[in-house]
Design a protein around this motif. Structure first.
Motif, PDB file in Angstrom:
ATOM      1  N   PHE A   1      33.961  13.088   5.045  1.00  0.00           N
ATOM      2  CA  PHE A   1      34.057  11.704   5.506  1.00  0.00           C
ATOM      3  C   PHE A   1      34.401  11.670   6.993  1.00  0.00           C
ATOM      4  CE2 PHE A   1      36.528   7.699   6.013  1.00  0.00           C
ATOM      5  CZ  PHE A   1      35.482   6.814   5.792  1.00  0.00           C
TER       6      PHE A   1
ATOM      7  N   ALA B   1      44.515   9.916   0.615  1.00  0.00           N
ATOM      8  CA  ALA B   1      43.949  10.444  -0.634  1.00  0.00           C
ATOM      9  C   ALA B   1      42.422  10.360  -0.748  1.00  0.00           C
ATOM     10  CB  ALA B   1      44.606   9.751  -1.819  1.00  0.00           C
ATOM     11  N   PRO B   2      41.788   9.242  -0.400  1.00  0.00           N
ATOM     12  CA  PRO B   2      40.355   9.189  -0.680  1.00  0.00           C
ATOM     13  C   PRO B   2      39.481   9.868   0.374  1.00  0.00           C
ATOM     14  CG  PRO B   2      41.062   7.102   0.210  1.00  0.00           C
ATOM     15  CD  PRO B   2      42.276   7.975   0.148  1.00  0.00           C
ATOM     16  N   VAL B   3      40.034  10.222   1.536  1.00  0.00           N
ATOM     17  CA  VAL B   3      39.182  10.766   2.597  1.00  0.00           C
ATOM     18  C   VAL B   3      39.168  12.289   2.555  1.00  0.00           C
ATOM     19  CG1 VAL B   3      39.543   8.755   4.054  1.00  0.00           C
ATOM     20  CG2 VAL B   3      40.994  10.724   4.383  1.00  0.00           C
ATOM     21  N   ASN B   4      38.168  12.835   3.180  1.00  0.00           N
ATOM     22  CA  ASN B   4      38.052  14.298   3.214  1.00  0.00           C
ATOM     23  C   ASN B   4      37.317  14.717   4.482  1.00  0.00           C
ATOM     24  OD1 ASN B   4      35.323  13.738   2.737  1.00  0.00           O
ATOM     25  ND2 ASN B   4      35.510  14.085   0.534  1.00  0.00           N
TER      26      ASN B   4
ATOM     27  N   ALA C   1      39.977   3.697  -1.493  1.00  0.00           N
ATOM     28  CA  ALA C   1      38.562   3.918  -1.196  1.00  0.00           C
ATOM     29  C   ALA C   1      37.955   2.678  -0.563  1.00  0.00           C
ATOM     30  CB  ALA C   1      37.817   4.270  -2.482  1.00  0.00           C
ATOM     31  N   THR C   2      38.569   1.540  -0.823  1.00  0.00           N
ATOM     32  CA  THR C   2      38.010   0.295  -0.317  1.00  0.00           C
ATOM     33  C   THR C   2      38.440  -0.012   1.118  1.00  0.00           C
ATOM     34  OG1 THR C   2      39.846  -0.688  -1.491  1.00  0.00           O
ATOM     35  CG2 THR C   2      37.692  -0.892  -2.499  1.00  0.00           C
ATOM     36  N   THR C   3      39.434   0.691   1.627  1.00  0.00           N
ATOM     37  CA  THR C   3      39.915   0.362   2.973  1.00  0.00           C
ATOM     38  C   THR C   3      39.538   1.396   4.034  1.00  0.00           C
ATOM     39  OG1 THR C   3      42.040   1.436   2.561  1.00  0.00           O
ATOM     40  CG2 THR C   3      41.901  -0.929   2.118  1.00  0.00           C
ATOM     41  N   MET C   4      39.077   2.550   3.582  1.00  0.00           N
ATOM     42  CA  MET C   4      38.845   3.601   4.569  1.00  0.00           C
ATOM     43  C   MET C   4      37.708   3.267   5.535  1.00  0.00           C
ATOM     44  SD  MET C   4      37.677   6.390   1.870  1.00  0.00           S
ATOM     45  CE  MET C   4      36.086   6.394   1.088  1.00  0.00           C
TER      46      MET C   4
ATOM     47  N   GLN D   1      31.319  12.378   8.798  1.00  0.00           N
ATOM     48  CA  GLN D   1      30.407  11.237   8.632  1.00  0.00           C
ATOM     49  C   GLN D   1      30.731  10.096   9.601  1.00  0.00           C
ATOM     50  OE1 GLN D   1      30.166  10.447   4.360  1.00  0.00           O
ATOM     51  NE2 GLN D   1      29.825   8.295   4.824  1.00  0.00           N
TER      52      GLN D   1
ATOM     53  N   ILE E   1      53.755   5.638   2.764  1.00  0.00           N
ATOM     54  CA  ILE E   1      54.621   6.819   2.647  1.00  0.00           C
ATOM     55  C   ILE E   1      53.990   8.032   3.328  1.00  0.00           C
ATOM     56  CG2 ILE E   1      55.707   8.425   1.034  1.00  0.00           C
ATOM     57  CD1 ILE E   1      56.117   6.089  -0.842  1.00  0.00           C
TER      58      ILE E   1
END
Lengths: 348, 212
Positions: free
Chosen positions: B185, B179-182, B150-153, B188, B103
């Motif tokens: 990251f 959602a889990p990235v920032n 978080a497991t796929t990023m 990094q 989405i």
């Protein structure tokens, strides 16, 4: 003070010996007993053994049975895919509801015919037996709209909410009636309460008005069902800008597990000030930090959460959503250690 | 109200059928397809995007507006090809390997289209090599990667590593979101930009290609 006493005091907005702690270790627990993901999420014996192992290994203060978000939808025949190292999810190429006209085929079903729901109940039975009243077992149930979205797919359902809200609402109601019976089945195992996932009550998804109209009354009845069975009502919602006020209005929960400050608060400190006397706050450490963050960032988040929300009780230190299923356990262990040291009440 | 303004307003209200009808009517009345696109469809979508960013409208409203824009585009696109309307850039976008969430990615696609990008949506569960192959194939300016888990990023890192190994890293602007990235990251893993929402993603993409 044992975990049950500690959690009960936190729920009573009193200060226990220390902050209770629960880094929502769910799927990750499978690794502690060498189970694969599918086995863990479909076999009550394996699932309960893994969750108990996690509780013992890390000295957790409770167990929440967050297996995955696809437990309930299988009652309506939704086919799932079980990835090797991830939570199960619907086969989106084969949704039960393929067209907006098909909502009417969703009717109340007997939860006892659903393998995954009965597996969940069996898991709770085993956990309650082993817990022996020393720590609470909280069952995790996806709300009616959430369950419906797993039968349709979220994006289509969002547009259907616009195109034919009555059809969506009617199907959600049928699901809710099923969930009521399911909740009674779960409560009969002797669990302490049920945590409902109200995913859609979030400013990043739909308006407060739309959520209230679509799910408000349904979750109100579900919450009352749990209370009538003598259980505690809790909410989990890891969305951004969630609607604390609307969810409290409809569900009157004793606790909310969350990841981000609600829509009407700037930060966690304001959330504590505004809602700390109404609900116990559970959270709100970012699970992704367990994967991409440094140890220092993780510790800082744990410390900041406690600084903002532990005073006066009514707080449980936790991740704001499930601990990543494949992340190392060192940060979970660290969270527990911090709750036991920084989170002590009597020495503050 | 002109027919162009009406198209914009109907799009904002998610009225796909009416948008389609009015785009057809506007073409019949001799309106320049570029005007219909820029002042009708894209302008309407940008207004919706702005409201979304300000929390005045939400995902269902954006999705129905995007659907209305697409409905209008199906009528307009053949005419735009005839007048060779140049996009401001080309973007390849997908959700990384192992992740089926789309989405957020779809909203970015809509906003990129709204900002004037030629957008290649390569779907969900996309291998790192597929991002690169598609970017090479279409001559993209930007590669956008989305992840909700978080497991796929880690798939984002893999794609950037492969770009570097192939000496292609400098050829593309790499943007990430989900959602889990920032921001940290993004730094990094060596991505160029992290954006927190679809509207910002389109703004940053536009400014990035214009700044090249």
């Amino acid at each position: 003070m044992n975990s049950m006493e500690r959690v009960v005091m936190a729920l009573q907005h009193k200060e226990p010996d220390r902050v209770p702690v629960y880094p929502i270790i769910s799927g990750a627990s499978r690794r502690l007993i060498g189970a694969d993901y599918k086995e863990w999420s479909t076999d009550a014996e394996v699932c309960s053994r893994a969750l108990l192992k996690a509780r013992e290994e890390f000295d957790l203060d409770c167990i929440v049975t967050l297996i995955d978000l696809s437990v309930e939808c299988t009652a309506w025949g939704q086919e799932l895919i079980y990835p090797e190292n991830e939570a199960a999810h619907p086969d989106y190429n084969n949704s039960v509801i393929k067209d907006i006209d098909e909502y009417s085929k969703i009717k109340k079903v007997d939860y006892r015919t659903c393998e995954r729901m009965t597996m969940h109940i069996e898991t709770c039975e085993k956990l309650v037996k082993e817990a022996n009243g020393e720590f609470p077992i909280i069952a995790f149930v996806f709300g009616p709209l959430g369950t419906l979205s797993m039968l349709r797919n979220q994006q289509e359902m969002y547009m259907d909410l616009y195109d034919d809200p009555d059809a969506v609402k009617e199907a959600a109601k049928e699901i809710s009636e099923t969930l009521k019976e399911y909740c009674r089945g779960l409560m009969a195992t002797g669990i302490s309460g049920i945590m409902f996932d109200t995913l859609f009550s979030s400013g990043t998804i739909m308006s407060k008005q739309m959520w209230s109209e679509m799910e408000g009354e349904l979750v109100k009845e579900l919450a009352q069902t749990v209370r009538d069975e003598g259980g505690l009502v809790m909410i989990h919602n890891c969305g951004e800008r969630i609607y604390f006020d609307a969810q409290i209005k409809y569900m009157d929960p004793c606790a909310i597990s969350f990841l981000y400050p609600p829509d009407d608060c700037r930060d966690f400190a304001e959330c504590k000030e505004k809602y700390g006397d109404k609900v116990t706050l559970i959270g709100c450490v970012t699970p992704a930090t367990a994967v991409i963050g440094t140890d220092e960032e993780w510790e800082e988040e744990c410390r900041n959460n406690m600084k903002d929300m532990m005073p006066g009780g009514g707080f449980m230190l936790a991740t704001g959503c499930e601990y990543p299923a494949n992340a190392p356990f060192d940060k979970a262990r660290k969270m527990v250690e911090l709750a036991k040291t920084v989170g002590k009440y009597k020495e503050r | 109200m002109s027919i162009i303004e009406e198209i914009s307003e109907l799009l904002q209200n998610g009225k796909a059928k009416k948008v389609k009808e009015l785009v057809r009517q506007a073409l019949e009345e001799g309106y320049d397809p570029k005007v219909i696109l820029n002042e009708g469809l894209l302008s309407g979508m940008m207004i919706v995007g702005g409201k979304f960013k300000n929390n005045e409208v939400f995902v269902p409203e954006v999705l129905v507006s995007a659907r209305a824009m697409n409905a209008g585009l199906t009528i307009l696109e053949p005419k735009l090809v005839e007048v060779s309307n140049e996009p401001i850039g080309k973007a390849v976008i997908g959700t990384v390997k192992g992740d089926l969430h789309d989405i957020g990615k779809n909203l970015v696609v809509m906003m990129l289209k709204g900002a004037g990008f030629e957008t290649y949506d390569i779907g969900v569960d996309v291998e790192a090599d597929t991002f690169i192959a598609k970017a090479e194939e279409v001559g993209a300016d930007i590669i956008c990667m989305s992840a909700l888990l978080a497991t796929t990023m880690a798939g984002m890192q893999e794609c950037i590593n492969k770009l570097q190994e192939s000496n292609l890293r400098d050829k593309y602007i790499v943007m990430i979101g989900g959602a889990p990235v920032n921001e940290n990251f993004a730094k990094q893993i060596g991505a160029d930009y992290y954006t927190p929402d679809a509207v910002t993603a389109a703004e940053v993409a536009k400014s990035a290609v214009q700044g090249r």
